[in-house]
Design a protein around this motif. Structure first.
Motif, PDB file in Angstrom:
ATOM      1  N   TYR A  53       0.744  -1.107  -0.008  1.00  0.00           N
ATOM      2  CA  TYR A  53       0.122   0.015   0.165  1.00  0.00           C
ATOM      3  C   TYR A  53       0.884   1.183   0.039  1.00  0.00           C
ATOM      4  O   TYR A  53       2.121   1.081   0.392  1.00  0.00           O
ATOM      5  CB  TYR A  53      -0.923  -0.163   1.115  1.00  0.00           C
ATOM      6  CG  TYR A  53      -1.768  -1.126   1.290  1.00  0.00           C
ATOM      7  CD1 TYR A  53      -3.050  -0.959   0.711  1.00  0.00           C
ATOM      8  CD2 TYR A  53      -1.380  -2.237   1.999  1.00  0.00           C
ATOM      9  CE1 TYR A  53      -3.910  -2.180   0.782  1.00  0.00           C
ATOM     10  CE2 TYR A  53      -2.262  -3.155   2.202  1.00  0.00           C
ATOM     11  CZ  TYR A  53      -3.689  -3.022   1.582  1.00  0.00           C
ATOM     12  OH  TYR A  53      -4.494  -4.280   1.812  1.00  0.00           O
ATOM     13  N   THR A  54       0.445   2.261  -0.636  1.00  0.00           N
ATOM     14  CA  THR A  54       0.865   3.671  -0.548  1.00  0.00           C
ATOM     15  C   THR A  54       0.378   4.321   0.665  1.00  0.00           C
ATOM     16  O   THR A  54      -0.463   3.932   1.173  1.00  0.00           O
ATOM     17  CB  THR A  54       0.585   4.631  -1.799  1.00  0.00           C
ATOM     18  OG1 THR A  54      -0.720   4.812  -1.810  1.00  0.00           O
ATOM     19  CG2 THR A  54       1.254   3.760  -3.011  1.00  0.00           C
ATOM     20  N   MET A  55       0.836   5.423   1.241  1.00  0.00           N
ATOM     21  CA  MET A  55       0.563   5.897   2.441  1.00  0.00           C
ATOM     22  C   MET A  55      -0.962   6.582   1.973  1.00  0.00           C
ATOM     23  O   MET A  55      -1.698   6.547   2.809  1.00  0.00           O
ATOM     24  CB  MET A  55       1.237   7.366   2.579  1.00  0.00           C
ATOM     25  CG  MET A  55       2.762   7.064   3.345  1.00  0.00           C
ATOM     26  SD  MET A  55       2.482   6.583   4.920  1.00  0.00           S
ATOM     27  CE  MET A  55       4.130   6.588   5.372  1.00  0.00           C
ATOM     28  N   ARG A  56      -1.408   7.195   0.413  1.00  0.00           N
ATOM     29  CA  ARG A  56      -2.397   7.624   0.069  1.00  0.00           C
ATOM     30  C   ARG A  56      -3.529   6.818   0.326  1.00  0.00           C
ATOM     31  O   ARG A  56      -4.474   6.770   0.615  1.00  0.00           O
ATOM     32  CB  ARG A  56      -2.311   8.174  -1.072  1.00  0.00           C
ATOM     33  CG  ARG A  56      -3.715   8.686  -1.835  1.00  0.00           C
ATOM     34  CD  ARG A  56      -3.562   9.341  -3.072  1.00  0.00           C
ATOM     35  NE  ARG A  56      -3.118  10.377  -2.962  1.00  0.00           N
ATOM     36  CZ  ARG A  56      -2.643  11.434  -3.728  1.00  0.00           C
ATOM     37  NH1 ARG A  56      -2.617  10.877  -5.318  1.00  0.00           N
ATOM     38  NH2 ARG A  56      -2.555  12.623  -3.537  1.00  0.00           N
ATOM     39  N   GLU A  57      -3.102   5.401  -0.134  1.00  0.00           N
ATOM     40  CA  GLU A  57      -4.099   4.230   0.109  1.00  0.00           C
ATOM     41  C   GLU A  57      -4.392   3.900   1.641  1.00  0.00           C
ATOM     42  O   GLU A  57      -5.565   3.727   1.833  1.00  0.00           O
ATOM     43  CB  GLU A  57      -3.438   3.018  -0.483  1.00  0.00           C
ATOM     44  CG  GLU A  57      -3.588   3.143  -2.390  1.00  0.00           C
ATOM     45  CD  GLU A  57      -2.681   2.103  -2.464  1.00  0.00           C
ATOM     46  OE1 GLU A  57      -3.071   1.544  -3.702  1.00  0.00           O
ATOM     47  OE2 GLU A  57      -1.891   1.352  -2.192  1.00  0.00           O
ATOM     48  N   VAL A  59      -4.648   5.878   4.017  1.00  0.00           N
ATOM     49  CA  VAL A  59      -5.001   7.156   4.640  1.00  0.00           C
ATOM     50  C   VAL A  59      -6.590   6.986   4.064  1.00  0.00           C
ATOM     51  O   VAL A  59      -7.653   7.021   5.025  1.00  0.00           O
ATOM     52  CB  VAL A  59      -4.649   8.319   3.979  1.00  0.00           C
ATOM     53  CG1 VAL A  59      -5.483   9.771   4.094  1.00  0.00           C
ATOM     54  CG2 VAL A  59      -3.205   8.893   4.748  1.00  0.00           C
ATOM     55  N   SER A  60      -6.736   6.763   2.893  1.00  0.00           N
ATOM     56  CA  SER A  60      -8.076   6.287   2.520  1.00  0.00           C
ATOM     57  C   SER A  60      -8.755   4.934   3.036  1.00  0.00           C
ATOM     58  O   SER A  60      -9.943   5.367   3.599  1.00  0.00           O
ATOM     59  CB  SER A  60      -8.174   5.980   0.870  1.00  0.00           C
ATOM     60  OG  SER A  60      -9.142   5.862   0.398  1.00  0.00           O
ATOM     61  N   ASN A  65      -5.631  11.082   9.117  1.00  0.00           N
ATOM     62  CA  ASN A  65      -4.856  12.067   8.101  1.00  0.00           C
ATOM     63  C   ASN A  65      -3.626  11.418   8.104  1.00  0.00           C
ATOM     64  O   ASN A  65      -3.111  10.653   8.425  1.00  0.00           O
ATOM     65  CB  ASN A  65      -5.052  13.230   8.665  1.00  0.00           C
ATOM     66  CG  ASN A  65      -4.240  13.356  10.032  1.00  0.00           C
ATOM     67  OD1 ASN A  65      -2.866  13.030  10.064  1.00  0.00           O
ATOM     68  ND2 ASN A  65      -4.651  14.138  11.228  1.00  0.00           N
ATOM     69  N   LYS A  66      -3.037  12.085   6.838  1.00  0.00           N
ATOM     70  CA  LYS A  66      -1.576  11.833   6.412  1.00  0.00           C
ATOM     71  C   LYS A  66      -0.648  11.799   7.350  1.00  0.00           C
ATOM     72  O   LYS A  66       0.206  10.861   7.360  1.00  0.00           O
ATOM     73  CB  LYS A  66      -1.285  12.517   5.165  1.00  0.00           C
ATOM     74  CG  LYS A  66      -0.026  12.137   4.524  1.00  0.00           C
ATOM     75  CD  LYS A  66       0.460  12.700   3.343  1.00  0.00           C
ATOM     76  CE  LYS A  66       1.722  12.023   2.817  1.00  0.00           C
ATOM     77  NZ  LYS A  66       2.170  12.971   1.559  1.00  0.00           N
ATOM     78  N   SER A  70       1.670   8.496   8.770  1.00  0.00           N
ATOM     79  CA  SER A  70       3.100   8.625   8.185  1.00  0.00           C
ATOM     80  C   SER A  70       3.779   8.304   9.711  1.00  0.00           C
ATOM     81  O   SER A  70       4.559   7.569   9.948  1.00  0.00           O
ATOM     82  CB  SER A  70       3.430   9.907   8.131  1.00  0.00           C
ATOM     83  OG  SER A  70       4.740   9.869   7.819  1.00  0.00           O
ATOM     84  N   THR A  90       6.760   7.741  -4.401  1.00  0.00           N
ATOM     85  CA  THR A  90       5.937   7.147  -3.335  1.00  0.00           C
ATOM     86  C   THR A  90       6.718   6.147  -2.469  1.00  0.00           C
ATOM     87  O   THR A  90       7.637   5.647  -2.810  1.00  0.00           O
ATOM     88  CB  THR A  90       4.427   6.613  -3.740  1.00  0.00           C
ATOM     89  OG1 THR A  90       4.829   5.275  -4.607  1.00  0.00           O
ATOM     90  CG2 THR A  90       3.761   7.522  -4.474  1.00  0.00           C
TER      91      THR A  90
END
Length: 98
Positions: A53-57, A59-60, A65-66, A70, A90
């Motif tokens: 997963y990425t951070m954005r994923e 978060v979603s 929040n990011k 993190s 990423t």
């Protein structure tokens, strides 16, 4: 200070799953498992142990929040519970299956 291994049992009541993990003690932060985001990230990663997963994923998927995600990923990485790898701009995050 000497490090020693301790075993932690994580319970995910919404999923009816329990996972036992082995950690080095002392933890990088005393209240590491009191952060909801850490539990949420672990739940996502444990649910699909071969996924990245990425951070954005994250978060979603967690609704946090990011900055919170993190910090959670950083602490989990310090505990060697997650593996992170750069992927362009990423970062890929996955559970450490070992």
């Amino acid at each position: 200070m000497d490090q020693f291994t301790s075993r932690v049992l994580l319970l995910f009541p919404n999923r009816k799953v329990s996972v036992s993990i082995e950690l080095w003690d002392p933890f990088p932060e005393e209240r590491v498992f009191r952060y909801q985001a850490i539990q949420d990230v672990l739940a996502v990663l444990i649910d699909r142990p071969y996924a990245k997963y990425t951070m954005r994923e994250l978060v979603s998927l967690t609704g946090a929040n990011k900055g919170t995600i993190s910090k959670a990923v950083k602490l989990l990485s310090e505990l060697d519970l997650v593996e992170t790898a750069p992927d362009g701009r990423t970062q890929q995050i996955q559970i450490n299956r070992q």
